[in-house]
Design an enzyme around this catalytic site. Structure first.
Site, PDB file in Angstrom:
ATOM      1  N   GLU A   1      39.006-106.375  14.938  1.00 28.03           N
ATOM      2  CA  GLU A   1      38.626-108.052  15.859  1.00 28.03           C
ATOM      3  C   GLU A   1      38.795-108.468  13.453  1.00 28.03           C
ATOM      4  O   GLU A   1      38.445-108.738  13.096  1.00 28.03           O
ATOM      5  CB  GLU A   1      36.854-108.408  15.189  1.00 28.03           C
ATOM      6  CG  GLU A   1      36.579-109.472  15.651  1.00 28.03           C
ATOM      7  CD  GLU A   1      35.536-108.950  15.878  1.00 28.03           C
ATOM      8  OE1 GLU A   1      34.726-109.839  16.802  1.00 28.03           O
ATOM      9  OE2 GLU A   1      34.702-109.792  15.224  1.00 28.03           O
TER      10      GLU A   1
ATOM     11  N   TYR B   1      39.503-117.295  16.839  1.00 31.64           N
ATOM     12  CA  TYR B   1      39.093-115.773  17.234  1.00 31.64           C
ATOM     13  C   TYR B   1      39.489-114.574  18.125  1.00 31.64           C
ATOM     14  O   TYR B   1      40.864-115.047  19.185  1.00 31.64           O
ATOM     15  CB  TYR B   1      38.036-115.810  17.910  1.00 31.64           C
ATOM     16  CG  TYR B   1      37.241-114.314  18.332  1.00 31.64           C
ATOM     17  CD1 TYR B   1      36.707-113.892  17.144  1.00 31.64           C
ATOM     18  CD2 TYR B   1      37.495-113.609  19.447  1.00 31.64           C
ATOM     19  CE1 TYR B   1      36.573-112.179  18.151  1.00 31.64           C
ATOM     20  CE2 TYR B   1      37.294-112.579  19.680  1.00 31.64           C
ATOM     21  CZ  TYR B   1      36.374-111.398  18.600  1.00 31.64           C
ATOM     22  OH  TYR B   1      36.282-110.285  18.919  1.00 31.64           O
TER      23      TYR B   1
END
Length: 385
Positions: A196, A108
């Site tokens: 993101e 991530y």
């Protein structure tokens, strides 16, 4: 403003972020043809402004073009319901068809503004594929952070520091470094409020690419981002919020039954709090702004009353820049044009307040005056019941 995954990937790719090959499809036949062009297995992904698509059945693997067509037929038109969409769900109108990629690891990375520090922060975690909120709750120590100057950008040593912490090495580490620096640049130059990549994919061959992407943007900066503003998808937005944006009103629909019309974000938040304190539930956040015209006030009131969930309306105005008499005139005009059938409670204070109260009192409308915020909240909660 939010954009779809495929749009976020286009923006990131323009700044040097590696993404899988793929294209958008709006029909099953188009999905089949894209799968034929890509060759090999593909992934068909619903394009809606919400996360949790995989768990909701909106992301499917297809091993052949014919299977891609069948999967796209099942996803297109479906009502996708996830934790982020709420029970009302979202209708899928388009799908992204991408090449299948061999997965070695899922990580991530993401950039947001850390308001406590006043700087953007690059976050990274080994727990790719999970929602970052879950990681923060269950493994807070697993979220790595590097703050950076928005002018200077993320430094190479910061990118390497994150890569080492994620146990990357060799050419994979070099690719990771380039990718996160490109992500930071994309965040800054596009006036994003969030950028993101989840998951960030490490392929079996050691490559690094964005398997999924999410971006949101500062509405106040869209005037200098015309290409991004053109990506707005009104089908994905609440129709009341779309209508409010035409008049520069700050409106967010909520799930209660008391409509709120307030000037100033702080007063709006306090109004919602005091309604909850008295046992009620706000149906919206609506800030008409400090310099609202009568036209905007009338539009705001019309939007409030067009929501069938609204059973009562609270007008809570402190007249500083906006005048109470002007606002009262807008409310009266809107109420008469819309044949209001729900009770209205009004609390006015500030500039020209006596004239504003006189306009409301002589309007012939059943508007209950309130002497204070607490009095207003108690009366509107009782009226809504």
């Amino acid at each position: 403003m939010k954009v779809h995954e495929y749009q976020a990937k286009q923006i990131l790719a323009g700044h040097g972020v590696a993404i899988p090959r793929g294209r958008l499809a709006t029909t099953p036949d188009e999905a089949r043809r894209i799968a034929e062009e890509l060759g090999g297995p593909v992934v068909v992904k619903a394009q809606v402004h919400a996360g949790g698509r995989g768990k909701a059945g909106g992301v499917k693997l297809a091993k052949s073009p014919q299977e891609a067509e069948a999967v796209a037929a099942a996803i297109l038109g479906m009502k996708l319901v996830s934790r982020q969409t709420g029970p009302e769900g979202k209708i899928v109108r388009k799908v992204l068809v991408e090449e299948g990629v061999a997965i070695a690891r899922e990580l991530y990375v993401g950039v947001v503004l850390d308001r406590a520090v006043g700087l953007p922060v690059m976050m990274a975690s080994k727990f790719g594929g999970m929602e970052i909120e879950e990681v923060a709750a269950e493994h807070p120590e697993a979220i790595l952070k590097e703050h950076f100057d928005p002018v200077l950008g993320l430094h190479p040593f910061q990118a390497r520091k994150l890569g080492f912490a994620l146990e990357l090495g060799g050419d994979t580490l070099k690719q990771f470094q380039r990718l996160v620096m490109a992500l930071a640049k994309a965040y800054n130059e596009s006036d994003a409020s969030l950028a993101e990549i989840n998951p960030l994919l490490v392929t079996a061959a050691g490559g690094v690419m964005a398997l999924d992407a999410k971006m949101t943007f500062d509405d106040n900066a869209l005037s200098r981002q015309p290409a991004i503003a053109a990506m707005r998808d009104l089908d994905e937005e609440d129709p009341y919020e779309v209508e409010a944006s035409k008049y520069d009103l700050n409106y967010i629909k909520l799930d209660g039954n008391i409509g709120c019309m307030v000037n100033g974000a702080g007063l709006a938040m306090a109004t919602m709090d005091i309604i909850k304190h008295h046992g009620g539930s706000p149906a919206n956040f609506l800030d008409v702004g400090g310099g609202a015209s009568q036209e905007r006030v009338e539009a705001a009131f019309r939007i409030l009353l067009s929501d069938p969930a609204v059973k009562a309306v609270l007008i809570n105005i402190f007249g500083g820049i906006v005048r109470c008499d002007m606002l009262a005139a807008g409310v009266v005009a809107a109420a008469k044009n819309l044949a209001v059938k729900v009770p209205i409670v009004a609390r006015l204070e500030g500039t020209n307040v006596e004239e504003g109260r006189r306009i409301l009192a002589e309007s012939g409308l059943a508007i209950q005056p309130a002497a204070s915020m607490a009095d207003a909240a108690a009366k509107v909660v009782a009226a809504a019941r």
